[in-house]
Design an enzyme around this catalytic site. Structure first.
Site, PDB file in Angstrom:
ATOM      1  N   SER A  61      10.548  57.303  48.651  1.00  0.00           N
ATOM      2  CA  SER A  61      10.202  58.528  47.913  1.00  0.00           C
ATOM      3  C   SER A  61       9.442  58.295  46.609  1.00  0.00           C
ATOM      4  O   SER A  61       8.902  59.254  46.049  1.00  0.00           O
ATOM      5  CB  SER A  61      11.467  59.328  47.610  1.00  0.00           C
ATOM      6  OG  SER A  61      11.938  59.942  48.771  1.00  0.00           O
ATOM      7  N   LYS A  64       6.008  59.546  46.490  1.00  0.00           N
ATOM      8  CA  LYS A  64       5.724  60.978  46.270  1.00  0.00           C
ATOM      9  C   LYS A  64       5.032  61.207  44.934  1.00  0.00           C
ATOM     10  O   LYS A  64       4.325  62.195  44.754  1.00  0.00           O
ATOM     11  CB  LYS A  64       7.033  61.780  46.363  1.00  0.00           C
ATOM     12  CG  LYS A  64       7.660  61.762  47.765  1.00  0.00           C
ATOM     13  CD  LYS A  64       9.074  62.328  47.765  1.00  0.00           C
ATOM     14  CE  LYS A  64       9.718  62.274  49.149  1.00  0.00           C
ATOM     15  NZ  LYS A  64      11.145  62.714  49.117  1.00  0.00           N
ATOM     16  N   TYR A 188       3.336  61.438  56.483  1.00  0.00           N
ATOM     17  CA  TYR A 188       4.368  61.328  55.443  1.00  0.00           C
ATOM     18  C   TYR A 188       5.210  60.049  55.612  1.00  0.00           C
ATOM     19  O   TYR A 188       5.499  59.354  54.642  1.00  0.00           O
ATOM     20  CB  TYR A 188       5.237  62.596  55.488  1.00  0.00           C
ATOM     21  CG  TYR A 188       6.533  62.499  54.737  1.00  0.00           C
ATOM     22  CD1 TYR A 188       6.553  62.541  53.344  1.00  0.00           C
ATOM     23  CD2 TYR A 188       7.749  62.368  55.418  1.00  0.00           C
ATOM     24  CE1 TYR A 188       7.745  62.442  52.646  1.00  0.00           C
ATOM     25  CE2 TYR A 188       8.947  62.274  54.724  1.00  0.00           C
ATOM     26  CZ  TYR A 188       8.940  62.305  53.349  1.00  0.00           C
ATOM     27  OH  TYR A 188      10.119  62.204  52.660  1.00  0.00           O
ATOM     28  N   TYR A 240      16.512  64.139  42.526  1.00  0.00           N
ATOM     29  CA  TYR A 240      17.141  65.199  43.328  1.00  0.00           C
ATOM     30  C   TYR A 240      18.331  65.814  42.595  1.00  0.00           C
ATOM     31  O   TYR A 240      18.237  66.098  41.400  1.00  0.00           O
ATOM     32  CB  TYR A 240      17.552  64.653  44.718  1.00  0.00           C
ATOM     33  CG  TYR A 240      16.470  63.796  45.285  1.00  0.00           C
ATOM     34  CD1 TYR A 240      15.296  64.381  45.741  1.00  0.00           C
ATOM     35  CD2 TYR A 240      16.573  62.408  45.309  1.00  0.00           C
ATOM     36  CE1 TYR A 240      14.261  63.598  46.215  1.00  0.00           C
ATOM     37  CE2 TYR A 240      15.539  61.627  45.789  1.00  0.00           C
ATOM     38  CZ  TYR A 240      14.391  62.233  46.234  1.00  0.00           C
ATOM     39  OH  TYR A 240      13.368  61.455  46.689  1.00  0.00           O
ATOM     40  N   VAL A 258      14.896  55.771  48.705  1.00  0.00           N
ATOM     41  CA  VAL A 258      16.053  55.248  49.442  1.00  0.00           C
ATOM     42  C   VAL A 258      15.936  53.770  49.794  1.00  0.00           C
ATOM     43  O   VAL A 258      16.879  53.186  50.317  1.00  0.00           O
ATOM     44  CB  VAL A 258      16.406  56.031  50.738  1.00  0.00           C
ATOM     45  CG1 VAL A 258      16.999  57.383  50.435  1.00  0.00           C
ATOM     46  CG2 VAL A 258      15.234  56.130  51.675  1.00  0.00           C
TER      47      VAL A 258
HETATM   48  O1  DON Z   1      11.968  61.241  54.225  1.00  0.00           O
HETATM   49  C1  DON Z   1      12.866  60.444  53.981  1.00  0.00           C
HETATM   50  O2  DON Z   1      14.045  60.703  54.194  1.00  0.00           O
HETATM   51  C2  DON Z   1      12.476  59.104  53.388  1.00  0.00           C
HETATM   52  N1  DON Z   1      11.219  58.670  53.926  1.00  0.00           N
HETATM   53  C3  DON Z   1      12.363  59.169  51.901  1.00  0.00           C
HETATM   54  C4  DON Z   1      13.603  59.715  51.225  1.00  0.00           C
HETATM   55  C5  DON Z   1      13.872  59.103  49.903  1.00  0.00           C
HETATM   56  O3  DON Z   1      13.380  58.052  49.549  1.00  0.00           O
HETATM   57  C6  DON Z   1      14.901  59.797  49.077  1.00  0.00           C
HETATM   58  N2  DON Z   1      15.158  59.043  47.868  1.00  0.00           N
HETATM   59  N3  DON Z   1      16.055  58.702  47.238  1.00  0.00           N
END
Ligand code: DON
Length: 306
Positions: A61, A64, A188, A240, A258
């Site tokens: 993320s 982003k 994405y 978040y 993540v």
């Molecule tokens: O879309 C997802 O779930 C992952 N590619 C990215 C989510 C993420 O990194 C949330 N961060 N803490």
């Protein structure tokens, strides 16, 4: 600074409670939770490092931030028709708010918002072109042509796409996505699968430290106003439903992923990247946050005062 980073990395290596490695993307579940890296890049071109700071990891993320910057460059303020700029207070992959707010995601950092941003970048382009543009852009801001997408991580996430596919379909049902769901989420997932080390990530964040200019290359990436606004979004939404806690403990604009990475911006002072794969319950790096808390405590870099 070097002594401080050595001290932080030493403490983090010894930590017994390290959080849980993300397992909903199988490829990430194999990453060794013992790793910890930190890099601090300063506007005068110095980079201080400790631990596994040169090891590439999946930025997930954190990408982003770069996608948002690219989208704003292409669309300007009209991007805000597609995505809001308020904290969500919900988990990163929540669908709840979309139903209440006619499919418009709260901000560009929750998954739904990031999917809407990718859709906006795609206007008139095929996924391949969009990914090439995104990779070029991140290489440009990082001043590093060796950056790459980890296709195995992207494929691994695609196999477990259902949650993100649901978010995209739900937005599509409200007439909010312009492209086919599979194309948007495929793009994405690749964006999220960018592999970077702490050193590369800290260098890529430098334009947000120095009013929109990469202070090492001297090139302007965004206006000073835009850099300020991206920092504000990172502060309010970058973790978040843990964004309030991160502001309370660290006090810097930050974006987590993540994969266990966090990019934090201390305006006018430094771009900081930390990485430790174990996550807290919300999905933010447990030791990464702790390390940033220690760094800010010692340096007084919080934007809220010393
Ligand atoms: O879309 C997802 O779930 C992952 N590619 C990215 C989510 C993420 O990194 C949330 N961060 N803490």
């Amino acid at each position: 600074m070097q002594d401080l980073l050595n001290d932080i990395a030493g403490k983090m290596k010894l930590a017994t409670e390290r959080g849980q490695v993300a397992n909903y993307i199988p490829q990430l579940a194999h990453v060794d939770p013992q790793q910890f890296g930190i890099a601090v890049a300063t506007p005068d071109g110095q980079v201080f490092t400790a631990g596994d700071a040169h090891e590439p990891f999946s930025i997930q993320s954190i990408s982003k931030v770069f996608a948002l910057t690219l989208a704003l460059g292409k669309q300007g303020d009209s991007l805000w028709q597609y995505v809001g700029r308020e904290p969500s207070g919900d988990p990163f992959n929540s669908i709840v708010q979309l139903e209440h707010e006619s499919g418009k995601p709260r901000n560009p950092f929750i998954n739904a918002g990031a999917i809407a941003v990718v859709d906006a970048i795609m206007m008139g382009h095929e996924p391949k072109e969009v990914l090439a543009e995104l990779l070029n852009f991140v290489r440009f801001v990082a001043n590093d042509d060796s950056l790459y997408f980890d296709h195995e991580v992207a494929a691994s996430e695609l196999e477990h796409k259902h949650r993100n596919a649901s978010l995209a379909h739900f937005m599509k049902a409200f007439g909010r996505l312009h492209h086919e769901v599979d194309k948007v989420i495929g793009t994405y997932f690749h964006q999220c699968a960018l592999a970077m080390s702490c050193v590369q990530l800290a260098q890529a964040g430098l334009f947000l430290v120095a009013d929109g200019v990469n202070p090492v290359t001297g090139t302007r990436v965004v206006s000073a106003q835009r850099a300020r606004r991206i920092n504000s979004l990172m502060m309010m939404c970058g973790h978040y439903d843990g964004s309030g806690e991160f502001a309370f403990r660290v006090g810097l604009p930050g974006k987590s992923g993540v994969g266990g990475g966090i990019l934090a911006i201390a305006p006018a002072r430094a771009s900081i990247a930390v990485w430790s794969p174990g996550l807290d319950k919300i999905g933010n790096s447990l030791l990464g946050t702790r390390a940033l808390e220690m760094l800010v405590q010692e340096t007084g870099w919080s934007v809220f005062g010393h």
